[in-house]
Structures are given as structure tokens and as C-alpha cells.
Design a protein around this motif. Structure first.
Motif, PDB file in Angstrom:
ATOM      1  N   LEU A  62       0.838  -1.076   0.072  1.00  0.00           N
ATOM      2  CA  LEU A  62      -0.032   0.070   0.007  1.00  0.00           C
ATOM      3  C   LEU A  62       0.831   1.216   0.018  1.00  0.00           C
ATOM      4  O   LEU A  62       2.169   1.190   0.306  1.00  0.00           O
ATOM      5  N   LYS A  63       0.346   2.440  -0.490  1.00  0.00           N
ATOM      6  CA  LYS A  63       0.878   3.602  -0.203  1.00  0.00           C
ATOM      7  C   LYS A  63       0.508   4.316   0.997  1.00  0.00           C
ATOM      8  O   LYS A  63      -0.121   4.210   1.580  1.00  0.00           O
ATOM      9  N   GLY A  64       1.711   5.292   1.316  1.00  0.00           N
ATOM     10  CA  GLY A  64       1.324   6.055   2.525  1.00  0.00           C
ATOM     11  C   GLY A  64       0.289   7.078   2.332  1.00  0.00           C
ATOM     12  O   GLY A  64      -0.175   7.321   1.395  1.00  0.00           O
ATOM     13  N   PRO A  65       0.160   7.903   3.320  1.00  0.00           N
ATOM     14  CA  PRO A  65      -0.978   9.079   3.374  1.00  0.00           C
ATOM     15  C   PRO A  65      -0.676   9.813   2.056  1.00  0.00           C
ATOM     16  O   PRO A  65      -1.621  10.556   1.630  1.00  0.00           O
ATOM     17  N   ASP A  66       0.623  10.070   1.860  1.00  0.00           N
ATOM     18  CA  ASP A  66       0.783  11.307   0.868  1.00  0.00           C
ATOM     19  C   ASP A  66       0.945  10.805  -0.552  1.00  0.00           C
ATOM     20  O   ASP A  66       1.348  11.279  -1.401  1.00  0.00           O
ATOM     21  N   GLY A  67       0.702   9.244  -0.517  1.00  0.00           N
ATOM     22  CA  GLY A  67       0.659   8.519  -1.689  1.00  0.00           C
ATOM     23  C   GLY A  67       2.145   7.856  -2.259  1.00  0.00           C
ATOM     24  O   GLY A  67       2.422   7.344  -3.091  1.00  0.00           O
ATOM     25  N   GLY A  68       3.233   8.136  -1.494  1.00  0.00           N
ATOM     26  CA  GLY A  68       4.298   7.735  -1.686  1.00  0.00           C
ATOM     27  C   GLY A  68       4.514   6.369  -1.075  1.00  0.00           C
ATOM     28  O   GLY A  68       3.722   5.597  -0.390  1.00  0.00           O
ATOM     29  N   GLN A  69       5.688   5.571  -1.578  1.00  0.00           N
ATOM     30  CA  GLN A  69       6.089   4.214  -1.243  1.00  0.00           C
ATOM     31  C   GLN A  69       6.166   4.101   0.222  1.00  0.00           C
ATOM     32  O   GLN A  69       7.165   4.951   0.768  1.00  0.00           O
ATOM     33  N   LEU A  70       5.859   3.134   0.947  1.00  0.00           N
ATOM     34  CA  LEU A  70       6.204   2.747   2.181  1.00  0.00           C
ATOM     35  C   LEU A  70       7.063   1.329   2.001  1.00  0.00           C
ATOM     36  O   LEU A  70       6.853   0.505   1.204  1.00  0.00           O
ATOM     37  N   ALA A  71       8.258   1.280   2.946  1.00  0.00           N
ATOM     38  CA  ALA A  71       8.965   0.080   3.008  1.00  0.00           C
ATOM     39  C   ALA A  71       9.512   0.008   4.426  1.00  0.00           C
ATOM     40  O   ALA A  71       9.690   1.059   5.217  1.00  0.00           O
ATOM     41  N   THR A  72      10.285  -1.057   4.564  1.00  0.00           N
ATOM     42  CA  THR A  72      11.104  -1.527   5.768  1.00  0.00           C
ATOM     43  C   THR A  72      12.427  -1.588   5.133  1.00  0.00           C
ATOM     44  O   THR A  72      12.737  -2.600   4.368  1.00  0.00           O
ATOM     45  N   ASP A  73      13.428  -0.864   5.690  1.00  0.00           N
ATOM     46  CA  ASP A  73      14.414  -0.757   5.347  1.00  0.00           C
ATOM     47  C   ASP A  73      15.508  -1.372   6.474  1.00  0.00           C
ATOM     48  O   ASP A  73      15.338  -1.086   7.606  1.00  0.00           O
ATOM     49  N   VAL A  74      16.210  -2.393   6.104  1.00  0.00           N
ATOM     50  CA  VAL A  74      17.231  -3.020   7.223  1.00  0.00           C
ATOM     51  C   VAL A  74      18.856  -2.844   6.642  1.00  0.00           C
ATOM     52  O   VAL A  74      19.206  -3.365   5.423  1.00  0.00           O
ATOM     53  N   ALA A  75      19.516  -2.058   7.686  1.00  0.00           N
ATOM     54  CA  ALA A  75      20.941  -2.088   7.297  1.00  0.00           C
ATOM     55  C   ALA A  75      21.771  -2.929   8.263  1.00  0.00           C
ATOM     56  O   ALA A  75      21.434  -3.000   9.400  1.00  0.00           O
ATOM     57  N   ARG A  76      22.705  -3.727   7.803  1.00  0.00           N
ATOM     58  CA  ARG A  76      23.337  -4.656   8.366  1.00  0.00           C
ATOM     59  C   ARG A  76      24.927  -4.223   8.233  1.00  0.00           C
ATOM     60  O   ARG A  76      25.402  -4.117   7.187  1.00  0.00           O
ATOM     61  N   LEU A  77      25.529  -4.278   9.529  1.00  0.00           N
ATOM     62  CA  LEU A  77      27.010  -4.017   9.540  1.00  0.00           C
ATOM     63  C   LEU A  77      27.601  -5.354   9.982  1.00  0.00           C
ATOM     64  O   LEU A  77      27.153  -5.961  11.213  1.00  0.00           O
ATOM     65  N   GLY A  78      28.697  -5.631   9.734  1.00  0.00           N
ATOM     66  CA  GLY A  78      29.542  -6.897  10.444  1.00  0.00           C
ATOM     67  C   GLY A  78      29.343  -8.007   9.466  1.00  0.00           C
ATOM     68  O   GLY A  78      28.705  -8.231   8.308  1.00  0.00           O
ATOM     69  N   PRO A  79      29.874  -9.114  10.146  1.00  0.00           N
ATOM     70  CA  PRO A  79      29.847 -10.294   9.153  1.00  0.00           C
ATOM     71  C   PRO A  79      28.713 -11.089   8.903  1.00  0.00           C
ATOM     72  O   PRO A  79      27.643 -11.074   9.775  1.00  0.00           O
ATOM     73  N   LYS A  80      28.271 -11.605   7.704  1.00  0.00           N
ATOM     74  CA  LYS A  80      27.155 -11.980   7.369  1.00  0.00           C
ATOM     75  C   LYS A  80      26.787 -13.455   8.138  1.00  0.00           C
ATOM     76  O   LYS A  80      25.771 -13.730   8.405  1.00  0.00           O
ATOM     77  N   ASP A  81      27.869 -14.192   8.973  1.00  0.00           N
ATOM     78  CA  ASP A  81      27.499 -15.233   9.662  1.00  0.00           C
ATOM     79  C   ASP A  81      27.371 -15.085  11.204  1.00  0.00           C
ATOM     80  O   ASP A  81      27.485 -15.795  11.802  1.00  0.00           O
ATOM     81  N   ALA A  82      27.284 -13.765  11.527  1.00  0.00           N
ATOM     82  CA  ALA A  82      27.138 -13.666  12.978  1.00  0.00           C
ATOM     83  C   ALA A  82      25.930 -13.893  13.447  1.00  0.00           C
ATOM     84  O   ALA A  82      24.952 -13.933  12.855  1.00  0.00           O
ATOM     85  N   LEU A  83      26.072 -14.475  14.660  1.00  0.00           N
ATOM     86  CA  LEU A  83      24.773 -14.671  15.384  1.00  0.00           C
ATOM     87  C   LEU A  83      24.081 -13.922  16.110  1.00  0.00           C
ATOM     88  O   LEU A  83      24.926 -12.874  16.864  1.00  0.00           O
ATOM     89  N   PHE A  84      22.900 -13.852  16.605  1.00  0.00           N
ATOM     90  CA  PHE A  84      22.095 -12.860  17.333  1.00  0.00           C
ATOM     91  C   PHE A  84      22.151 -13.274  18.908  1.00  0.00           C
ATOM     92  O   PHE A  84      22.156 -14.517  19.140  1.00  0.00           O
TER      93      PHE A  84
END
Length: 59
Positions: free
Chosen positions: A37-59
Motif C-alpha cells: 500500500l501507499k502512505g498518506p501522501d501517496g508515496g512508497q512505504l518500506a521497511t529498510d534494514v541495514a546490516r554491519l558486520g559479518p554475514k555469519d554473525a549470530l544474534f
């Protein structure tokens, strides 16, 4: 404008762009999940995730 106001964006689009710019500048891997769906202003909504560090790191 108060000193603190400079840290807040005026719109979702501006906040998202600032987040993505900062993440890329830090060398983060960025993934996006766009909302169907679009936001109230008609713009795109998204969830953006930024990851720093090794890909194989555990949580």
C-alpha cells in the motif's frame, strides 16, 4: 528552528532517504521490503534494514 529540530525529517520520504544515505556511507548491506500500500501522501512505504558486520554473525 530549535537546535534539536535539525535532527528530525519533515517527511517519511526524507527520513528514509537520510537513513539509506547514512547506511550506505557506513558501508552497511541494505535490504528493502516494500509495503503493497501507499502512505498518506501517496508515496512508497518500506521497511529498510541495514546490516554491519559479518554475514555469519549470530544474534
Amino acid at each position: 528552528m530549535s537546535d534539536a529540530a535539525r535532527y528530525f525529517s519533515k517527511s517519511y520520504a526524507e527520513a528514509r532517504a537520510r537513513f539509506l544515505d547514512a547506511a550506505r556511507a557506513a558501508g552497511a548491506a541494505v535490504n528493502h521490503r516494500e509495503h503493497p500500500l501507499k502512505g498518506p501522501d501517496g508515496g512508497q512505504l518500506a521497511t529498510d534494514v541495514a546490516r554491519l558486520g559479518p554475514k555469519d554473525a549470530l544474534f
